[in-house]
Motif scaffolding. Sequence first.
Motif, mmCIF file in Angstrom:
data_model
loop_
_atom_site.group_PDB
_atom_site.id
_atom_site.type_symbol
_atom_site.label_atom_id
_atom_site.label_comp_id
_atom_site.label_asym_id
_atom_site.label_seq_id
_atom_site.Cartn_x
_atom_site.Cartn_y
_atom_site.Cartn_z
ATOM 1 N N GLY A 49 0.842 -1.228 0.095
ATOM 2 C CA GLY A 49 -0.142 0.036 0.012
ATOM 3 C C GLY A 49 0.783 1.313 0.020
ATOM 4 O O GLY A 49 0.782 2.101 -0.783
ATOM 5 N N LEU A 50 2.005 1.348 0.914
ATOM 6 C CA LEU A 50 2.450 2.509 1.075
ATOM 7 C C LEU A 50 3.466 2.682 -0.318
ATOM 8 O O LEU A 50 3.670 3.803 -0.598
ATOM 9 N N THR A 51 3.730 1.736 -1.002
ATOM 10 C CA THR A 51 4.873 1.724 -2.119
ATOM 11 C C THR A 51 3.844 2.466 -3.219
ATOM 12 O O THR A 51 4.283 3.536 -3.774
ATOM 13 N N LEU A 52 2.555 1.933 -3.209
ATOM 14 C CA LEU A 52 1.595 2.656 -4.367
ATOM 15 C C LEU A 52 1.351 3.866 -3.981
ATOM 16 O O LEU A 52 1.083 4.894 -4.751
ATOM 17 N N ARG A 53 1.607 4.428 -2.523
ATOM 18 C CA ARG A 53 1.119 5.689 -2.062
ATOM 19 C C ARG A 53 2.387 6.594 -2.387
ATOM 20 O O ARG A 53 2.466 7.550 -1.931
ATOM 21 N N GLY A 54 3.433 5.754 -2.905
ATOM 22 C CA GLY A 54 4.550 6.915 -3.551
ATOM 23 C C GLY A 54 5.528 6.675 -2.393
ATOM 24 O O GLY A 54 6.579 7.634 -2.700
ATOM 25 N N MET A 55 5.580 5.940 -1.383
ATOM 26 C CA MET A 55 6.920 5.985 -0.380
ATOM 27 C C MET A 55 7.529 4.953 -0.982
ATOM 28 O O MET A 55 7.437 3.891 -1.419
ATOM 29 N N GLN A 56 9.043 5.242 -0.439
ATOM 30 C CA GLN A 56 10.171 4.343 -0.398
ATOM 31 C C GLN A 56 10.189 3.350 0.587
ATOM 32 O O GLN A 56 10.554 3.712 1.690
ATOM 33 N N VAL A 57 9.770 2.226 0.240
ATOM 34 C CA VAL A 57 9.637 1.316 1.323
ATOM 35 C C VAL A 57 10.649 -0.064 1.331
ATOM 36 O O VAL A 57 11.083 -0.274 0.435
ATOM 37 N N THR A 58 11.039 -0.054 2.730
ATOM 38 C CA THR A 58 11.934 -1.019 3.211
ATOM 39 C C THR A 58 11.233 -1.873 4.177
ATOM 40 O O THR A 58 10.704 -1.677 5.140
ATOM 41 N N VAL A 59 11.343 -3.357 3.830
ATOM 42 C CA VAL A 59 10.877 -4.374 4.712
ATOM 43 C C VAL A 59 12.003 -5.042 5.664
ATOM 44 O O VAL A 59 13.104 -5.543 4.840
ATOM 45 N N ILE A 60 11.820 -4.934 6.917
ATOM 46 C CA ILE A 60 12.692 -5.600 7.748
ATOM 47 C C ILE A 60 12.095 -6.966 8.396
ATOM 48 O O ILE A 60 10.919 -6.769 8.718
ATOM 49 N N HIS A 61 12.834 -8.064 8.106
ATOM 50 C CA HIS A 61 12.253 -9.035 8.365
ATOM 51 C C HIS A 61 13.188 -10.115 9.327
ATOM 52 O O HIS A 61 14.526 -10.338 8.800
ATOM 53 N N LEU A 62 12.872 -10.488 10.390
ATOM 54 C CA LEU A 62 13.698 -11.434 11.274
ATOM 55 C C LEU A 62 14.425 -12.589 10.698
ATOM 56 O O LEU A 62 15.284 -12.689 10.607
ATOM 57 N N MET A 63 13.192 -13.297 9.938
ATOM 58 C CA MET A 63 13.686 -14.815 9.629
ATOM 59 C C MET A 63 14.212 -14.460 8.027
ATOM 60 O O MET A 63 13.971 -13.465 7.207
ATOM 61 N N PRO A 64 14.894 -15.464 7.583
ATOM 62 C CA PRO A 64 15.590 -15.532 6.261
ATOM 63 C C PRO A 64 14.549 -15.648 5.078
ATOM 64 O O PRO A 64 14.987 -15.083 4.103
ATOM 65 N N THR A 65 13.227 -16.229 5.409
ATOM 66 C CA THR A 65 12.222 -16.263 4.312
ATOM 67 C C THR A 65 11.086 -15.533 4.615
ATOM 68 O O THR A 65 10.455 -15.410 5.725
ATOM 69 N N LEU A 66 10.556 -14.679 3.536
ATOM 70 C CA LEU A 66 9.367 -13.703 4.025
ATOM 71 C C LEU A 66 8.073 -14.863 4.117
ATOM 72 O O LEU A 66 8.113 -15.828 3.774
#
Lengths: 831, 113
Positions: free
Chosen positions: A176-193
């Motif tokens: 959603g935030l990407t579509l709203r024009g923000m530069q998004v970074t996802v931080i995930h603890l595990m090695p697999t989404l």
Amino acid sequence: MNAHSGIEMASGAPTGERLVVIGNGMAGCRAVEEILARDPARYAVTIFGAEPRVNYNRIMLSPVLAGEKSFDDIVINTAEWYTANGIELIAGDPVIHVDRQHQQVVARSGRVESYDRLLIATGSDPFVIPVPGKDLPGVVTFRDLDDVDKMLAAAERGGSAVVIGGGLLGLEAAHGLTLRGMQVTVIHLMPTLMERQLDEAAGWLLKSELERRGQMILTGADTEAILERDGHVSGVRLKDGREIAADLVVMAVGIRPNTTLAKAAGLECERGIMVDDHMVTSDPAVFAVGECVQHQGQCYGLVAPLWEMCRALADHATDAPTGYTGSVTSTKLKVSGIEVFSAGDFSDAEGTEDIVMRDAARGVYKRVVVKDDKLIGAVLYGDTADGTWYFDLLKKGEDVSDIRDALIFGQAYASGGAPADPNAAVAALSDDAEICGCNGVSKGKVVAAIMAGACSLDAVRSTCKASASCGSCTGQVESLLSVALGADYGGARTVKTVCKCTSFGHDDVRREIVAQAMKSIPEVMQKLHWSTPDGCASCRPALNYYLLCALPGEYEDDQKSRFVNERMHANIQKDGTYSVVPRMWGGLTNPRELRAIADVVEKYDAPMIKVTGGQRLDIFGIKKEDLPAVWADLNAAGMVSGHAYGKSLRTVKTCVGSEWCRFGTQDSTGLGVKIEQMTWGSWMPHKFKIAVSGCPRNCAESTIKDFGVICVDSGYELHVGGNGGIKVRVTDLLGKVATEEEALEYCAAFIQLYREQAHYLERTAPWIERVGLGHVTDQLFAEPDTVRRLALRFRYSQQFMQDDPWAKRAAGADSELHQHLAEVRPLELAQ
Amino acid sequence: MIGEWLDIGPVTQIAPGNARTLPVRGGEELAVFHTLDNRFYALVNRCPHKGGPLSQGIVHGGVVTCPLHNWNISLKTGEALGDDEGCVPTIPLRVDAGRIYLLREAVVRGIAA
Ligand code: SRM
Ligand SMILES: Cc1cc2nc3c(=O)[nH]c(=O)nc-3n(C[C@H](O)[C@H](O)[C@H](O)COP(=O)(O)OP(=O)(O)OC[C@H]3O[C@@H](n4cnc5c(N)ncnc54)[C@H](O)[C@@H]3O)c2cc1C
Ligand code: SF4
Ligand code: FES
């Protein structure tokens, strides 16, 4: 009738019992709807909602954030609905106290309502990780409309956002935030989404697609703190020190059942509010439904189970109890353009069978798990059309044995006469049906090719290109062969495949890795349509080596795909301890090294030390925890790993040579040391042994080595492909050179040719037996400068190979491979 | 409930495809596995064949291949797969809120009384 529910009454008799509902959300309102549907007159209903609004479809908050829907679109129960059904909605006034004694609830406004039956449907709260800065303005969760409004406001201002959590919720927020024009970074603890729903293969596909869309995905990343600048969030710092700037931080790491009220009211709770099969809590007058409950040890975070709970609740509340028996759930990711589906269990090991289908051209990965002829799990990426069908088979526990072979191709293919025999299925296809997606070859073309004499898979591959690229249609082509040729078909092709996970041979795989510039094991498995989700103990190490060889300095070695000895950089022994063999260049040593070895033996009381057949010392019986310390001591005396454990250069055996020996023609010892210094640390298809003898008496046994040098007056004879092991093979003479430099150059070139062309776990002897010495010399001497170019490639990759793995471990790298998790002491246990 | 379960720390201590060891004083060493599809299992760290340390094997699917002679052992049941026969005790494990818990009684079972 259920044990708990005390209050008995003539069923259906309108008693105007007062039903108070806490929670104006999806479960609370659905429960009321279900009750009304059964017996509208039964209860006088009052609903308390903390949110200042009517009930809406929470799962649609993602499309609202993405701008695909408006709030009005997602309202479930309008204000009119409440009035029309005589329901009193008290919105924006949360209940703060439940008095079970007097059967009353108290709201924040001070308002008191008494009940005959109470329904708790308080849902869950987003879990906020307890890091510094978690309460800063600009840090939001993703649970209700207010959260969405906060995100939209931030997006208005633009800038960058960090989403903590790469699960369903986090990825939908990021989208959603990407579509709203923000530069998004996802931080995930595990090695697999989405690791709870996906496996390594599907997770890799999802990650690459999101990255392609411009999101930055950091897996295996642990948040240390949320950073602040003038009172507002300014970024996130990871445990590894990295900092990511952010104007907005979304916490989407998980949810906790909201049990606050229930606990305070003394109702039985564990992770959730404990309920029986009729959604009755430990107090017969109090029900609970939704994410806030725990039924048979399960808490749910999806809506489907809630609907089932609500039915059971309503049946019971209107005296026609049926009972809830728990739910099987499935997940779909609501990110437009990305299709991900997951259901059931896909980890069960015993007696289960994975059926995998991959289509690299379409970016499709399908995996269904079958056990005892039943479907127990499914993961789909890229094409989820059959998700519902699989889920249906799964829930019904239907016997799939007779559609087994067609199962993975989906409903359309499997049902409708369900051609269990794949041949029949392929025969049924029309002539213009596409068989090979990569090269756009129709069934007609393949059959034509076969009729024109291509009577083996390889022949078909070379004539009409079908299954020549990704190989996913290999099965279908083979079916066509047997349909077209009948008895004349020689059967599946003879090429030995890497392992049972693939239809490709080693050469195919090596060729494709280079041709398609592949960079990781999951990528190879996807693009070459591995038939298993994550390979096996045979193919993982092979692929790891092939990538390492193809991408020197670029490919990151995958430790978990290595055999124990190479992962631990020592040789495992029958008792689980390790042996340590430090390098002794050309078999030479000195007092300093010998002292250091002696000290190690005493310090770690190693039970045995032995002179090996490779002219060096082997220290036995070292525990995995002690290895780094042992290596540190040996490093201190200038010694490095001898790679006695590796598919790599082992030893360079030498004799004393012209320095001392009365027959010596050249300095064999000196050359041996030079060769070992050039070649140590290089990974190979299998282990590689070298020797240099000072004269044809050959005291270093050069003629049973992978590469052997025999010094003569006029120069150096170069021998290759010897083996003194299981099947002794004497070397072939490669040629004779005049100088040490040339000897080194040819050695490097031969090794590189072997590294680039041999199959994994193939020593030089069987390799030369297979391809013939002629092939080797052709390759080496194809053009005047091939030797030079091969040698250059070898020296280039050596830059990255020649840092001592022991030194890295001694300095603390991969310490988790050596340290225990913890020690359990009976004392701690007895409490 | 938690009392019956022994907290052995966060899931992040074990990378997928890896295993870590957990010695039990007076008892048998345990191995805790993290598969590539992110499931966790615990077994006694002793191959039913000749006692190889299973924690050092290659993990694929729900199976670990013993480092000594390549038997395949089911992480879920502890049984040897294929033609090989034998079984190693499994320890009930659950993951909750990012931490790994082992069933106490199973952990201490091995301890010589
Ligand atoms: C230690 C040593 C025996 C000794 O005490 O001398 C030894 C020990 C082992 N050898 Fe060897 N080989 C040793 C020299 C040899 C030699 C002689 C030589 O290298 O001059 C040979 C025959 C020459 C050859 O390889 O062509 C040899 C042929 C083998 C083979 C058969 C290889 C083949 O291609 O047929 C194996 C099995 C394999 O590699 O698959 C093997 C495998 C092994 C392994 C690694 C078995 C294993 O996987 O655990 C043993 C590890 C013991 C340990 O923990 O160190 N070892 N092995 C020697 C170590 C040499 C060194 O310093 O690195
Ligand atoms: C962004 C998002 C996307 C989702 N996508 C999906 C999906 O694709 N598929 C799927 O199956 N599920 C999805 N879910 C999960 C799904 O929305 C929940 O499972 C469902 O809403 C749970 O219903 P519930 O009634 O138990 O809780 P809720 O819907 O949260 O309702 C609980 C209500 O109780 C109120 N409340 C809490 N305490 C009090 C109190 N003391 N007094 C008064 N009121 C109180 C809360 O304010 C809330 O309104 C998604 C969730 C979110 C947030
Ligand atoms: S010969 Fe056999 S037993 Fe002896 S070290 Fe080599 S592999 Fe082990
Ligand atoms: S000890 Fe495990 S396979 Fe032999």
